[in-house]
Write an enzyme that holds these catalytic residues in place. Sequence first.
Site, PDB file in Angstrom:
ATOM      1  N   ASN A 161       0.868  -1.168   0.000  1.00 59.86           N
ATOM      2  CA  ASN A 161       0.000   0.000   0.000  1.00 59.86           C
ATOM      3  C   ASN A 161       0.912   1.226   0.000  1.00 59.86           C
ATOM      4  O   ASN A 161       1.472   1.583   1.023  1.00 59.86           O
ATOM      5  CB  ASN A 161      -0.897  -0.021   1.247  1.00 59.86           C
ATOM      6  CG  ASN A 161      -1.712   1.254   1.389  1.00 59.86           C
ATOM      7  OD1 ASN A 161      -1.752   2.085   0.478  1.00 59.86           O
ATOM      8  ND2 ASN A 161      -2.368   1.413   2.532  1.00 59.86           N
ATOM      9  N   TRP A 162       1.046   1.816  -1.176  1.00 61.28           N
ATOM     10  CA  TRP A 162       2.001   2.920  -1.322  1.00 61.28           C
ATOM     11  C   TRP A 162       1.512   4.213  -0.676  1.00 61.28           C
ATOM     12  O   TRP A 162       2.268   5.179  -0.559  1.00 61.28           O
ATOM     13  CB  TRP A 162       2.293   3.168  -2.812  1.00 61.28           C
ATOM     14  CG  TRP A 162       3.012   2.050  -3.504  1.00 61.28           C
ATOM     15  CD1 TRP A 162       3.365   0.831  -2.969  1.00 61.28           C
ATOM     16  CD2 TRP A 162       3.481   2.028  -4.861  1.00 61.28           C
ATOM     17  NE1 TRP A 162       4.010   0.069  -3.913  1.00 61.28           N
ATOM     18  CE2 TRP A 162       4.099   0.779  -5.081  1.00 61.28           C
ATOM     19  CE3 TRP A 162       3.434   2.947  -5.914  1.00 61.28           C
ATOM     20  CZ2 TRP A 162       4.662   0.427  -6.321  1.00 61.28           C
ATOM     21  CZ3 TRP A 162       3.991   2.601  -7.144  1.00 61.28           C
ATOM     22  CH2 TRP A 162       4.608   1.360  -7.334  1.00 61.28           C
ATOM     23  N   LYS A 163       0.242   4.268  -0.324  1.00 65.47           N
ATOM     24  CA  LYS A 163      -0.363   5.482   0.251  1.00 65.47           C
ATOM     25  C   LYS A 163      -0.081   6.676  -0.681  1.00 65.47           C
ATOM     26  O   LYS A 163       0.028   6.479  -1.896  1.00 65.47           O
ATOM     27  CB  LYS A 163       0.136   5.695   1.688  1.00 65.47           C
ATOM     28  CG  LYS A 163      -0.075   4.426   2.536  1.00 65.47           C
ATOM     29  CD  LYS A 163       0.124   4.612   4.008  1.00 65.47           C
ATOM     30  CE  LYS A 163      -0.120   3.268   4.716  1.00 65.47           C
ATOM     31  NZ  LYS A 163       0.043   3.356   6.160  1.00 65.47           N
TER      32      LYS A 163
ATOM     33  N   HIS B 247      -9.360   1.232   5.114  1.00 59.55           N
ATOM     34  CA  HIS B 247      -8.068   1.457   5.774  1.00 59.55           C
ATOM     35  C   HIS B 247      -8.277   2.398   6.966  1.00 59.55           C
ATOM     36  O   HIS B 247      -9.061   3.339   6.884  1.00 59.55           O
ATOM     37  CB  HIS B 247      -7.050   2.049   4.790  1.00 59.55           C
ATOM     38  CG  HIS B 247      -5.659   2.009   5.342  1.00 59.55           C
ATOM     39  ND1 HIS B 247      -5.216   2.919   6.259  1.00 59.55           N
ATOM     40  CD2 HIS B 247      -4.638   1.135   5.147  1.00 59.55           C
ATOM     41  CE1 HIS B 247      -3.964   2.612   6.603  1.00 59.55           C
ATOM     42  NE2 HIS B 247      -3.595   1.529   5.934  1.00 59.55           N
TER      43      HIS B 247
ATOM     44  N   GLU C 259      -6.606   4.772   8.091  1.00 63.57           N
ATOM     45  CA  GLU C 259      -6.353   6.188   7.827  1.00 63.57           C
ATOM     46  C   GLU C 259      -7.608   6.836   7.244  1.00 63.57           C
ATOM     47  O   GLU C 259      -7.927   7.993   7.556  1.00 63.57           O
ATOM     48  CB  GLU C 259      -5.147   6.331   6.884  1.00 63.57           C
ATOM     49  CG  GLU C 259      -3.849   6.082   7.642  1.00 63.57           C
ATOM     50  CD  GLU C 259      -2.694   5.576   6.805  1.00 63.57           C
ATOM     51  OE1 GLU C 259      -2.753   5.651   5.560  1.00 63.57           O
ATOM     52  OE2 GLU C 259      -1.714   5.082   7.408  1.00 63.57           O
TER      53      GLU C 259
ATOM     54  N   GLY D 226       2.991   2.435  10.740  1.00 59.78           N
ATOM     55  CA  GLY D 226       3.944   3.521  10.561  1.00 59.78           C
ATOM     56  C   GLY D 226       4.682   3.903  11.833  1.00 59.78           C
ATOM     57  O   GLY D 226       5.334   4.939  11.888  1.00 59.78           O
TER      58      GLY D 226
ATOM     59  N   SER E 286       3.937  -2.049  10.248  1.00 58.10           N
ATOM     60  CA  SER E 286       5.393  -2.119  10.437  1.00 58.10           C
ATOM     61  C   SER E 286       5.986  -3.485  10.117  1.00 58.10           C
ATOM     62  O   SER E 286       6.899  -3.956  10.798  1.00 58.10           O
ATOM     63  CB  SER E 286       5.770  -1.674  11.857  1.00 58.10           C
ATOM     64  OG  SER E 286       5.342  -0.346  12.086  1.00 58.10           O
TER      65      SER E 286
ATOM     66  N   GLY F 137       3.104  -0.999   4.258  1.00 56.47           N
ATOM     67  CA  GLY F 137       3.137   0.432   3.964  1.00 56.47           C
ATOM     68  C   GLY F 137       4.555   0.869   3.636  1.00 56.47           C
ATOM     69  O   GLY F 137       5.052   0.706   2.518  1.00 56.47           O
ATOM     70  N   GLY F 138       5.247   1.403   4.641  1.00 56.53           N
ATOM     71  CA  GLY F 138       6.580   1.988   4.435  1.00 56.53           C
ATOM     72  C   GLY F 138       7.547   1.082   3.686  1.00 56.53           C
ATOM     73  O   GLY F 138       8.252   1.538   2.775  1.00 56.53           O
TER      74      GLY F 138
HETATM   75  P1  13P Z   1       3.365   0.453   7.657  1.00 52.53           P
HETATM   76  O1  13P Z   1       3.864  -0.834   7.045  1.00 52.53           O
HETATM   77  O2  13P Z   1       4.096   1.661   7.168  1.00 52.53           O
HETATM   78  O3  13P Z   1       3.273   0.363   9.148  1.00 52.53           O
HETATM   79  O4  13P Z   1       1.862   0.663   7.125  1.00 52.53           O
HETATM   80  C1  13P Z   1       0.957  -0.378   7.218  1.00 52.53           C
HETATM   81  C2  13P Z   1      -0.274  -0.023   6.468  1.00 52.53           C
HETATM   82  O5  13P Z   1      -1.003   0.866   6.846  1.00 52.53           O
HETATM   83  C3  13P Z   1      -0.554  -0.756   5.227  1.00 52.53           C
HETATM   84  O6  13P Z   1      -1.842  -0.504   4.766  1.00 52.53           O
END
Ligand code: 13P
Length: 253
Positions: A9-11, A95, A97, A173, A212, A233-234
């Site tokens: 998930n590149w956000k 999600h 967020e 994150g 994470s 994510g990251g």
């Molecule tokens: P991180 O891997 O950066 O913690 O993010 C997880 C996430 O929200 C994937 O959708």
Amino acid sequence: MRDFLVAGNWKMNGSAAASAELTDGILAGMPQSDAVHLLICPPYPYLGELAQKLAGTALSLGAQNVSQHESGAYTGEVSAGMLREIGCEYVIVGHSERRAMMGESSEIVAAKFMAVLSEGLKPILCVGESLEEREAEQTAAVIDAQLNAVLDAAGAESFETAVIAYEPVWAIGTGRTASPEQAQDVHSHIRAALASRSEKMASAIQILYGGSVKGDNAVGLFTMPDIDGGLIGGASLKAADFLAIAAAAASLV
Ligand code: 13P
């Protein structure tokens, strides 16, 4: 045994050039295992171009969000039909967020889940508790409410092509990962909740862990019986980091 799915998930990160480069990097190092599937979910503007790049490859494409509506006067929104037409296979819904920052209720998430299915796409339904909720021992209740909103609206049979992602908000994150045991506890709870509606759906569905995940903690998480991959994510923003997580999954099949 269920296959692994490792999803990025590149956000809201990157640029046209960076997303092409990242995709090329991933394509160059894909694990050679039929039981490990890789998926990237880039920002909307890059989906069309990346779909062309991915045609004929084993790397799948997904979107990070979708409108619950089919078409009409919804300025700034994107429909599931548009995502299908452009070449998406998966869509992330719910999600944390979006739930927290865009005020998406579980009812809206359920409507999005159904919009995705109505176009023949595969929803990735995210669920997860906040730190306050975990500390108040409300984790199971929060997950149940998020899951039941979709189960009640769409029915258990609608989970046939769906994926669930457990993402504890406190682990996203933050560098603070749920331990494999903490994650497994919730994953088995989710599978049991689904089993109470449909044993068949429960045993087949992929439940991803997100929060994470990195190359060095992926094996511990993916070894757990109810963890079928990760929503990253990251660590999905660098090809080497993402591929290390995919390699961790491949080492277990
Ligand atoms: P991180 O891997 O950066 O913690 O993010 C997880 C996430 O929200 C994937 O959708």
